[in-house]
Design a protein around this motif. Structure first.
Motif, PDB file in Angstrom:
ATOM      1  N   LEU A 247      31.283  55.386  53.373  1.00  0.00           N
ATOM      2  CA  LEU A 247      31.120  55.369  51.817  1.00  0.00           C
ATOM      3  C   LEU A 247      30.221  54.312  51.476  1.00  0.00           C
ATOM      4  O   LEU A 247      30.362  53.159  51.644  1.00  0.00           O
ATOM      5  CB  LEU A 247      32.451  54.909  51.015  1.00  0.00           C
ATOM      6  N   ASP A 248      29.146  54.767  50.980  1.00  0.00           N
ATOM      7  CA  ASP A 248      28.044  53.718  50.262  1.00  0.00           C
ATOM      8  C   ASP A 248      27.899  53.975  48.831  1.00  0.00           C
ATOM      9  O   ASP A 248      28.075  52.769  48.063  1.00  0.00           O
ATOM     10  CB  ASP A 248      26.353  54.210  50.931  1.00  0.00           C
ATOM     11  N   GLN A 249      27.724  54.973  48.374  1.00  0.00           N
ATOM     12  CA  GLN A 249      27.434  55.042  46.759  1.00  0.00           C
ATOM     13  C   GLN A 249      28.884  55.120  46.144  1.00  0.00           C
ATOM     14  O   GLN A 249      28.848  54.927  44.810  1.00  0.00           O
ATOM     15  CB  GLN A 249      26.451  56.402  46.338  1.00  0.00           C
ATOM     16  N   ILE A 250      29.949  55.387  46.688  1.00  0.00           N
ATOM     17  CA  ILE A 250      31.138  55.375  46.097  1.00  0.00           C
ATOM     18  C   ILE A 250      32.137  54.429  47.094  1.00  0.00           C
ATOM     19  O   ILE A 250      31.594  54.407  48.280  1.00  0.00           O
ATOM     20  CB  ILE A 250      31.985  56.682  46.034  1.00  0.00           C
ATOM     21  N   SER A 251      33.161  54.058  46.588  1.00  0.00           N
ATOM     22  CA  SER A 251      34.009  53.042  47.048  1.00  0.00           C
ATOM     23  C   SER A 251      35.445  53.069  46.742  1.00  0.00           C
ATOM     24  O   SER A 251      35.624  53.121  45.657  1.00  0.00           O
ATOM     25  CB  SER A 251      33.546  51.720  46.906  1.00  0.00           C
ATOM     26  N   PHE A 252      36.372  53.023  47.840  1.00  0.00           N
ATOM     27  CA  PHE A 252      37.849  52.827  47.694  1.00  0.00           C
ATOM     28  C   PHE A 252      37.840  51.006  47.318  1.00  0.00           C
ATOM     29  O   PHE A 252      38.965  50.797  46.445  1.00  0.00           O
ATOM     30  CB  PHE A 252      38.556  53.298  48.502  1.00  0.00           C
ATOM     31  N   LEU A 253      37.231  50.361  47.863  1.00  0.00           N
ATOM     32  CA  LEU A 253      37.624  48.979  47.831  1.00  0.00           C
ATOM     33  C   LEU A 253      37.128  48.588  46.448  1.00  0.00           C
ATOM     34  O   LEU A 253      38.085  47.803  45.878  1.00  0.00           O
ATOM     35  CB  LEU A 253      36.550  48.266  48.779  1.00  0.00           C
ATOM     36  N   TYR A 254      36.115  48.841  45.826  1.00  0.00           N
ATOM     37  CA  TYR A 254      35.990  48.067  44.479  1.00  0.00           C
ATOM     38  C   TYR A 254      36.801  48.601  43.410  1.00  0.00           C
ATOM     39  O   TYR A 254      37.379  47.818  42.646  1.00  0.00           O
ATOM     40  CB  TYR A 254      34.471  48.266  44.130  1.00  0.00           C
ATOM     41  N   PRO A 255      37.080  49.866  43.113  1.00  0.00           N
ATOM     42  CA  PRO A 255      37.900  50.053  41.938  1.00  0.00           C
ATOM     43  C   PRO A 255      39.166  49.562  42.486  1.00  0.00           C
ATOM     44  O   PRO A 255      39.718  49.250  41.195  1.00  0.00           O
ATOM     45  CB  PRO A 255      37.791  51.661  42.053  1.00  0.00           C
ATOM     46  N   VAL A 256      39.830  49.693  43.476  1.00  0.00           N
ATOM     47  CA  VAL A 256      41.251  49.329  43.692  1.00  0.00           C
ATOM     48  C   VAL A 256      41.137  47.716  43.526  1.00  0.00           C
ATOM     49  O   VAL A 256      41.923  47.388  42.859  1.00  0.00           O
ATOM     50  CB  VAL A 256      41.756  49.739  44.922  1.00  0.00           C
ATOM     51  N   TRP A 257      40.444  47.024  44.071  1.00  0.00           N
ATOM     52  CA  TRP A 257      40.194  45.672  44.306  1.00  0.00           C
ATOM     53  C   TRP A 257      40.209  45.067  42.758  1.00  0.00           C
ATOM     54  O   TRP A 257      41.016  44.231  42.379  1.00  0.00           O
ATOM     55  CB  TRP A 257      39.328  45.185  45.226  1.00  0.00           C
ATOM     56  N   GLN A 258      39.227  45.602  42.182  1.00  0.00           N
ATOM     57  CA  GLN A 258      38.824  45.134  40.759  1.00  0.00           C
ATOM     58  C   GLN A 258      39.836  45.398  39.705  1.00  0.00           C
ATOM     59  O   GLN A 258      40.297  44.556  39.046  1.00  0.00           O
ATOM     60  CB  GLN A 258      37.698  45.466  40.241  1.00  0.00           C
ATOM     61  N   ALA A 259      40.792  46.563  40.050  1.00  0.00           N
ATOM     62  CA  ALA A 259      41.748  46.980  38.970  1.00  0.00           C
ATOM     63  C   ALA A 259      43.039  46.124  39.277  1.00  0.00           C
ATOM     64  O   ALA A 259      43.520  45.371  38.494  1.00  0.00           O
ATOM     65  CB  ALA A 259      42.042  48.329  39.340  1.00  0.00           C
ATOM     66  N   VAL A 260      43.326  45.833  40.496  1.00  0.00           N
ATOM     67  CA  VAL A 260      44.265  45.095  40.684  1.00  0.00           C
ATOM     68  C   VAL A 260      44.226  43.363  40.505  1.00  0.00           C
ATOM     69  O   VAL A 260      45.119  42.792  39.909  1.00  0.00           O
ATOM     70  CB  VAL A 260      45.143  45.094  42.318  1.00  0.00           C
ATOM     71  N   VAL A 261      43.220  42.987  40.878  1.00  0.00           N
ATOM     72  CA  VAL A 261      42.845  41.709  40.627  1.00  0.00           C
ATOM     73  C   VAL A 261      42.601  41.306  38.959  1.00  0.00           C
ATOM     74  O   VAL A 261      43.057  40.325  38.543  1.00  0.00           O
ATOM     75  CB  VAL A 261      41.381  41.152  41.470  1.00  0.00           C
ATOM     76  N   ALA A 262      42.138  42.347  38.092  1.00  0.00           N
ATOM     77  CA  ALA A 262      42.062  41.982  36.736  1.00  0.00           C
ATOM     78  C   ALA A 262      43.537  42.120  36.212  1.00  0.00           C
ATOM     79  O   ALA A 262      43.757  41.345  35.498  1.00  0.00           O
ATOM     80  CB  ALA A 262      41.262  43.393  36.387  1.00  0.00           C
ATOM     81  N   VAL A 263      44.484  43.144  36.632  1.00  0.00           N
ATOM     82  CA  VAL A 263      45.896  43.096  36.072  1.00  0.00           C
ATOM     83  C   VAL A 263      46.430  41.882  36.625  1.00  0.00           C
ATOM     84  O   VAL A 263      47.028  40.942  35.576  1.00  0.00           O
ATOM     85  CB  VAL A 263      46.601  44.230  36.644  1.00  0.00           C
ATOM     86  N   ARG A 264      46.091  41.207  37.655  1.00  0.00           N
ATOM     87  CA  ARG A 264      46.844  39.749  38.097  1.00  0.00           C
ATOM     88  C   ARG A 264      46.264  38.903  37.330  1.00  0.00           C
ATOM     89  O   ARG A 264      46.939  37.780  37.139  1.00  0.00           O
ATOM     90  CB  ARG A 264      46.640  39.669  39.834  1.00  0.00           C
ATOM     91  N   LEU A 265      45.187  38.996  37.213  1.00  0.00           N
ATOM     92  CA  LEU A 265      44.318  37.634  36.211  1.00  0.00           C
ATOM     93  C   LEU A 265      45.027  37.693  34.797  1.00  0.00           C
ATOM     94  O   LEU A 265      45.338  36.577  34.554  1.00  0.00           O
ATOM     95  CB  LEU A 265      42.783  38.071  35.929  1.00  0.00           C
ATOM     96  N   VAL A 266      45.375  38.916  34.237  1.00  0.00           N
ATOM     97  CA  VAL A 266      45.855  38.834  32.650  1.00  0.00           C
ATOM     98  C   VAL A 266      47.288  38.325  33.072  1.00  0.00           C
ATOM     99  O   VAL A 266      47.606  37.347  32.200  1.00  0.00           O
ATOM    100  CB  VAL A 266      45.739  40.153  32.394  1.00  0.00           C
ATOM    101  N   MET A 267      47.913  38.779  34.015  1.00  0.00           N
ATOM    102  CA  MET A 267      49.281  37.949  33.990  1.00  0.00           C
ATOM    103  C   MET A 267      49.238  36.632  34.265  1.00  0.00           C
ATOM    104  O   MET A 267      50.105  35.965  34.045  1.00  0.00           O
ATOM    105  CB  MET A 267      49.914  38.800  35.505  1.00  0.00           C
ATOM    106  N   ALA A 268      48.348  36.112  35.262  1.00  0.00           N
ATOM    107  CA  ALA A 268      48.192  34.668  35.546  1.00  0.00           C
ATOM    108  C   ALA A 268      47.691  34.037  34.018  1.00  0.00           C
ATOM    109  O   ALA A 268      48.122  32.856  33.857  1.00  0.00           O
ATOM    110  CB  ALA A 268      47.037  34.349  36.480  1.00  0.00           C
ATOM    111  N   LEU A 269      46.898  34.605  33.491  1.00  0.00           N
ATOM    112  CA  LEU A 269      46.458  34.065  32.052  1.00  0.00           C
ATOM    113  C   LEU A 269      47.791  33.741  31.218  1.00  0.00           C
ATOM    114  O   LEU A 269      47.651  33.145  30.204  1.00  0.00           O
ATOM    115  CB  LEU A 269      45.434  34.656  31.333  1.00  0.00           C
ATOM    116  N   ARG A 270      48.424  35.091  31.091  1.00  0.00           N
ATOM    117  CA  ARG A 270      49.655  34.785  30.073  1.00  0.00           C
ATOM    118  C   ARG A 270      50.879  33.790  30.622  1.00  0.00           C
ATOM    119  O   ARG A 270      51.544  33.497  29.873  1.00  0.00           O
ATOM    120  CB  ARG A 270      50.110  36.089  30.176  1.00  0.00           C
ATOM    121  N   SER A 271      50.718  33.420  31.731  1.00  0.00           N
ATOM    122  CA  SER A 271      51.874  32.662  32.147  1.00  0.00           C
ATOM    123  C   SER A 271      51.693  31.113  31.780  1.00  0.00           C
ATOM    124  O   SER A 271      50.944  30.734  31.334  1.00  0.00           O
ATOM    125  CB  SER A 271      51.998  32.572  33.774  1.00  0.00           C
TER     126      SER A 271
END
Length: 185
Positions: free
Chosen positions: A161-185
């Motif tokens: 995969l070059d133009q599409i990716s599984f890595l970026y959408p999944v990684w960015q989604a889960v890290v964004a959710v975990r970031l919000v959870m860390a900011l709320r703690s």
């Protein structure tokens, strides 16, 4: 009743954050082609510009879910771009150090390393903001999730995969959710 409404609001917020991560993750692998059209940019700056969609998401999340001033949200976005450069360089280094190993193993190790380095640099940068969480325990879920999601680099490579990716959408989604959870703690 109030707790149920608050729980629904929290779930809806996290779902929106994850959707933002998926959208930024879809845009990320499309940027190298566009950035390659710009002549004269140094390599590390080119890599950092690829992180702009996720950096914008981080800016919005830090501004929305923390008590940080606007300039701190901008610094969080810059820290995210620096973390992306560090993650890419770490993954490339590990992949180069494991020549001779099976390709899947090389990309698994490179993805784990890139995920850990990128998430750690991002957590350090955001943790140093005026109201960023100082306790390491607040960042552990984000570090663990970001590291494990980095293994999707091997899947991207295996599928070519070059133009599409599984890595970026999944990684960015889960890290964004975990970031919000860390900011709320």
């Amino acid at each position: 009743m109030t707790q149920a409404i608050a729980s629904i609001d929290t779930s809806r917020s996290l779902l929106m954050v994850a959707a933002g991560g998926v959208i930024s993750g879809i845009l990320t692998p499309l940027l190298p082609t566009l950035i390659d059209q710009v002549v004269g940019l140094p390599g590390q700056l080119r890599i950092s510009l690829i992180a702009v969609p996720f950096a914008v998401l981080v800016l919005i999340l830090v501004r929305r879910f923390s008590a940080n001033p606007w300039w701190a949200a901008v610094l969080a976005a810059i820290a995210t771009m620096i973390a992306f450069v560090c993650a890419v360089n770490a993954a490339i280094f590990i992949e180069g150090q494991t020549t001779g190993a099976a390709t899947v193993m090389r990309y698994l190790l490179a993805g784990l390393t890139g995920g850990l380095v990128g998430t750690a640099v991002m957590a350090l940068g955001i943790g140093m903001l005026p109201t960023g969480p100082r306790a390491a325990a607040a960042w552990w879920p984000m570090l663990t999730t970001g590291t494990l999601a980095g293994t999707l680099l091997a899947l991207d490579n295996a599928l070519g995969l070059d133009q599409i990716s599984f890595l970026y959408p999944v990684w960015q989604a889960v890290v964004a959710v975990r970031l919000v959870m860390a900011l709320r703690s």
